[in-house]
Design a protein around this motif. Structure first.
Motif, PDB file in Angstrom:
ATOM      1  N   LEU A  57       6.081 -17.150 -23.324  1.00  0.00           N
ATOM      2  CA  LEU A  57       5.467 -18.058 -24.289  1.00  0.00           C
ATOM      3  C   LEU A  57       6.444 -19.068 -24.883  1.00  0.00           C
ATOM      4  CD1 LEU A  57       3.111 -15.597 -26.189  1.00  0.00           C
ATOM      5  CD2 LEU A  57       2.532 -17.218 -24.372  1.00  0.00           C
ATOM      6  N   TYR A  58       7.728 -18.744 -24.860  1.00  0.00           N
ATOM      7  CA  TYR A  58       8.734 -19.644 -25.414  1.00  0.00           C
ATOM      8  C   TYR A  58       9.452 -20.413 -24.317  1.00  0.00           C
ATOM      9  CZ  TYR A  58       7.638 -16.555 -29.213  1.00  0.00           C
ATOM     10  OH  TYR A  58       6.957 -15.822 -30.140  1.00  0.00           O
ATOM     11  N   GLY A  59       8.912 -20.391 -23.117  1.00  0.00           N
ATOM     12  CA  GLY A  59       9.495 -21.112 -21.999  1.00  0.00           C
ATOM     13  C   GLY A  59      10.357 -20.210 -21.125  1.00  0.00           C
ATOM     14  N   PRO A  60      10.674 -20.683 -19.927  1.00  0.00           N
ATOM     15  CA  PRO A  60      11.410 -19.867 -18.957  1.00  0.00           C
ATOM     16  C   PRO A  60      12.901 -19.727 -19.253  1.00  0.00           C
ATOM     17  CG  PRO A  60      10.976 -22.028 -18.053  1.00  0.00           C
ATOM     18  CD  PRO A  60      10.258 -21.970 -19.370  1.00  0.00           C
ATOM     19  N   ARG A  61      13.386 -20.353 -20.286  1.00  0.00           N
ATOM     20  CA  ARG A  61      14.814 -20.270 -20.621  1.00  0.00           C
ATOM     21  C   ARG A  61      15.092 -19.280 -21.749  1.00  0.00           C
ATOM     22  NH1 ARG A  61      14.077 -22.180 -16.468  1.00  0.00           N
ATOM     23  NH2 ARG A  61      14.242 -24.337 -15.879  1.00  0.00           N
ATOM     24  N   THR A  62      14.097 -18.458 -22.091  1.00  0.00           N
ATOM     25  CA  THR A  62      14.293 -17.466 -23.142  1.00  0.00           C
ATOM     26  C   THR A  62      15.252 -16.384 -22.657  1.00  0.00           C
ATOM     27  OG1 THR A  62      12.375 -16.216 -22.411  1.00  0.00           O
ATOM     28  CG2 THR A  62      12.005 -17.830 -24.142  1.00  0.00           C
ATOM     29  N   ASP A  63      15.857 -15.690 -23.599  1.00  0.00           N
ATOM     30  CA  ASP A  63      16.857 -14.673 -23.253  1.00  0.00           C
ATOM     31  C   ASP A  63      16.324 -13.609 -22.317  1.00  0.00           C
ATOM     32  OD1 ASP A  63      19.007 -15.769 -24.604  1.00  0.00           O
ATOM     33  OD2 ASP A  63      18.552 -14.705 -26.462  1.00  0.00           O
ATOM     34  N   TRP A  64      15.142 -13.075 -22.591  1.00  0.00           N
ATOM     35  CA  TRP A  64      14.654 -11.976 -21.758  1.00  0.00           C
ATOM     36  C   TRP A  64      14.422 -12.434 -20.324  1.00  0.00           C
ATOM     37  CZ3 TRP A  64       9.979 -11.824 -19.249  1.00  0.00           C
ATOM     38  CH2 TRP A  64       8.965 -12.655 -19.714  1.00  0.00           C
ATOM     39  N   VAL A  65      13.933 -13.652 -20.122  1.00  0.00           N
ATOM     40  CA  VAL A  65      13.725 -14.157 -18.760  1.00  0.00           C
ATOM     41  C   VAL A  65      15.068 -14.344 -18.065  1.00  0.00           C
ATOM     42  CG1 VAL A  65      12.871 -16.090 -17.368  1.00  0.00           C
ATOM     43  CG2 VAL A  65      11.534 -15.274 -19.328  1.00  0.00           C
ATOM     44  N   ARG A  66      16.016 -14.937 -18.756  1.00  0.00           N
ATOM     45  CA  ARG A  66      17.339 -15.161 -18.173  1.00  0.00           C
ATOM     46  C   ARG A  66      18.029 -13.834 -17.860  1.00  0.00           C
ATOM     47  NH1 ARG A  66      19.880 -19.194 -22.293  1.00  0.00           N
ATOM     48  NH2 ARG A  66      21.704 -18.886 -20.988  1.00  0.00           N
ATOM     49  N   ASN A  67      17.857 -12.836 -18.732  1.00  0.00           N
ATOM     50  CA  ASN A  67      18.441 -11.512 -18.480  1.00  0.00           C
ATOM     51  C   ASN A  67      17.863 -10.883 -17.210  1.00  0.00           C
ATOM     52  OD1 ASN A  67      19.983 -11.638 -20.805  1.00  0.00           O
ATOM     53  ND2 ASN A  67      18.597 -10.380 -22.019  1.00  0.00           N
ATOM     54  N   VAL A  68      16.548 -10.929 -17.077  1.00  0.00           N
ATOM     55  CA  VAL A  68      15.897 -10.319 -15.918  1.00  0.00           C
ATOM     56  C   VAL A  68      16.295 -11.047 -14.629  1.00  0.00           C
ATOM     57  CG1 VAL A  68      13.662  -9.915 -14.817  1.00  0.00           C
ATOM     58  CG2 VAL A  68      13.968  -9.361 -17.236  1.00  0.00           C
ATOM     59  N   LEU A  69      16.330 -12.369 -14.669  1.00  0.00           N
ATOM     60  CA  LEU A  69      16.732 -13.130 -13.481  1.00  0.00           C
ATOM     61  C   LEU A  69      18.167 -12.801 -13.080  1.00  0.00           C
ATOM     62  CD1 LEU A  69      15.111 -16.586 -14.285  1.00  0.00           C
ATOM     63  CD2 LEU A  69      14.427 -15.005 -12.461  1.00  0.00           C
ATOM     64  N   ALA A  70      19.050 -12.665 -14.069  1.00  0.00           N
ATOM     65  CA  ALA A  70      20.459 -12.367 -13.779  1.00  0.00           C
ATOM     66  C   ALA A  70      20.623 -10.949 -13.226  1.00  0.00           C
ATOM     67  CB  ALA A  70      21.311 -12.545 -15.034  1.00  0.00           C
ATOM     68  N   ALA A  71      19.890  -9.997 -13.792  1.00  0.00           N
ATOM     69  CA  ALA A  71      20.028  -8.598 -13.364  1.00  0.00           C
ATOM     70  C   ALA A  71      19.305  -8.325 -12.048  1.00  0.00           C
ATOM     71  CB  ALA A  71      19.487  -7.658 -14.449  1.00  0.00           C
ATOM     72  N   GLY A  72      18.225  -9.033 -11.811  1.00  0.00           N
ATOM     73  CA  GLY A  72      17.458  -8.812 -10.593  1.00  0.00           C
ATOM     74  C   GLY A  72      16.535  -7.610 -10.648  1.00  0.00           C
ATOM     75  N   THR A  73      16.466  -6.986 -11.806  1.00  0.00           N
ATOM     76  CA  THR A  73      15.641  -5.791 -11.955  1.00  0.00           C
ATOM     77  C   THR A  73      15.287  -5.595 -13.425  1.00  0.00           C
ATOM     78  OG1 THR A  73      15.492  -3.437 -11.416  1.00  0.00           O
ATOM     79  CG2 THR A  73      17.615  -4.229 -12.197  1.00  0.00           C
ATOM     80  N   ALA A  74      14.257  -4.800 -13.671  1.00  0.00           N
ATOM     81  CA  ALA A  74      13.845  -4.423 -15.022  1.00  0.00           C
ATOM     82  C   ALA A  74      12.926  -3.216 -14.889  1.00  0.00           C
ATOM     83  CB  ALA A  74      13.122  -5.574 -15.716  1.00  0.00           C
ATOM     84  N   ARG A  75      12.591  -2.627 -16.024  1.00  0.00           N
ATOM     85  CA  ARG A  75      11.669  -1.491 -16.041  1.00  0.00           C
ATOM     86  C   ARG A  75      10.539  -1.829 -17.007  1.00  0.00           C
ATOM     87  NH1 ARG A  75      14.927   2.195 -17.881  1.00  0.00           N
ATOM     88  NH2 ARG A  75      14.075   2.302 -19.968  1.00  0.00           N
ATOM     89  N   LEU A  76       9.329  -1.533 -16.596  1.00  0.00           N
ATOM     90  CA  LEU A  76       8.162  -1.812 -17.420  1.00  0.00           C
ATOM     91  C   LEU A  76       7.516  -0.496 -17.825  1.00  0.00           C
ATOM     92  CD1 LEU A  76       6.194  -3.970 -18.563  1.00  0.00           C
ATOM     93  CD2 LEU A  76       4.900  -3.727 -16.429  1.00  0.00           C
ATOM     94  N   SER A  77       7.286  -0.345 -19.104  1.00  0.00           N
ATOM     95  CA  SER A  77       6.547   0.797 -19.624  1.00  0.00           C
ATOM     96  C   SER A  77       5.135   0.298 -19.921  1.00  0.00           C
ATOM     97  CB  SER A  77       7.202   1.317 -20.898  1.00  0.00           C
ATOM     98  OG  SER A  77       6.422   2.335 -21.464  1.00  0.00           O
ATOM     99  N   VAL A  78       4.170   0.794 -19.146  1.00  0.00           N
ATOM    100  CA  VAL A  78       2.792   0.334 -19.312  1.00  0.00           C
ATOM    101  C   VAL A  78       1.851   1.526 -19.144  1.00  0.00           C
ATOM    102  CG1 VAL A  78       2.629  -0.396 -16.885  1.00  0.00           C
ATOM    103  CG2 VAL A  78       1.084  -1.380 -18.556  1.00  0.00           C
ATOM    104  N   GLY A  79       0.985   1.720 -20.116  1.00  0.00           N
ATOM    105  CA  GLY A  79       0.030   2.821 -20.054  1.00  0.00           C
ATOM    106  C   GLY A  79       0.683   4.180 -19.954  1.00  0.00           C
TER     107      GLY A  79
END
Length: 124
Positions: A57-79
């Motif tokens: 929502l704050y654009g593709p240059r937000t910290d969380w997007v940049r972190n995920v792109l740099a790391a190449g991985t993430a974990r999602l907790s859903v349901g």
């Protein structure tokens, strides 16, 4: 057009911690690209046939997007489940929105040209 940065800072410090404690929304866990620290960000996670779509929502240059792109991985907790994600990439809304269930509404300010984050579920 992305939401203002001041709102992002407010949400990061006030709203996000409350949302994580409530445990209702999906939470993306990612590693800081400089600090190596683990962060949790509550987001809307739109399921796709091969993964998930996230709307920055704050654009593709937000910290969380940049972190995920740099790391190449993430974990999602859903349901109540933990899903390992990989292969992050920015895609235009017009390229992927048709993969979502009919009637899925885009948040205000998100156009067909907006960049969204797409990730694949990492095979277990």
């Amino acid at each position: 057009m992305p939401l203002p940065r001041w709102l992002a800072r407010f949400n990061k410090r006030v709203v996000n911690p409350r949302e994580i404690r409530r445990g209702v929304r999906p939470v993306l866990t990612h590693v800081g690209r400089s600090s190596g620290r683990t962060y949790q960000t509550p987001l809307d996670a739109h399921p796709l046939p091969d993964g998930y779509l996230f709307v920055p929502l704050y654009g593709p240059r937000t910290d969380w997007v940049r972190n995920v792109l740099a790391a190449g991985t993430a974990r999602l907790s859903v349901g109540g489940e933990q899903v390992q994600l990989a292969d992050p990439r920015l895609v235009r809304k017009q390229e992927v929105w048709s993969l979502l269930p009919a009637g899925t509404k885009a948040p205000p300010g998100v156009s067909d040209e907006s960049e969204l984050l797409r990730m694949n579920v990492r095979p277990g």
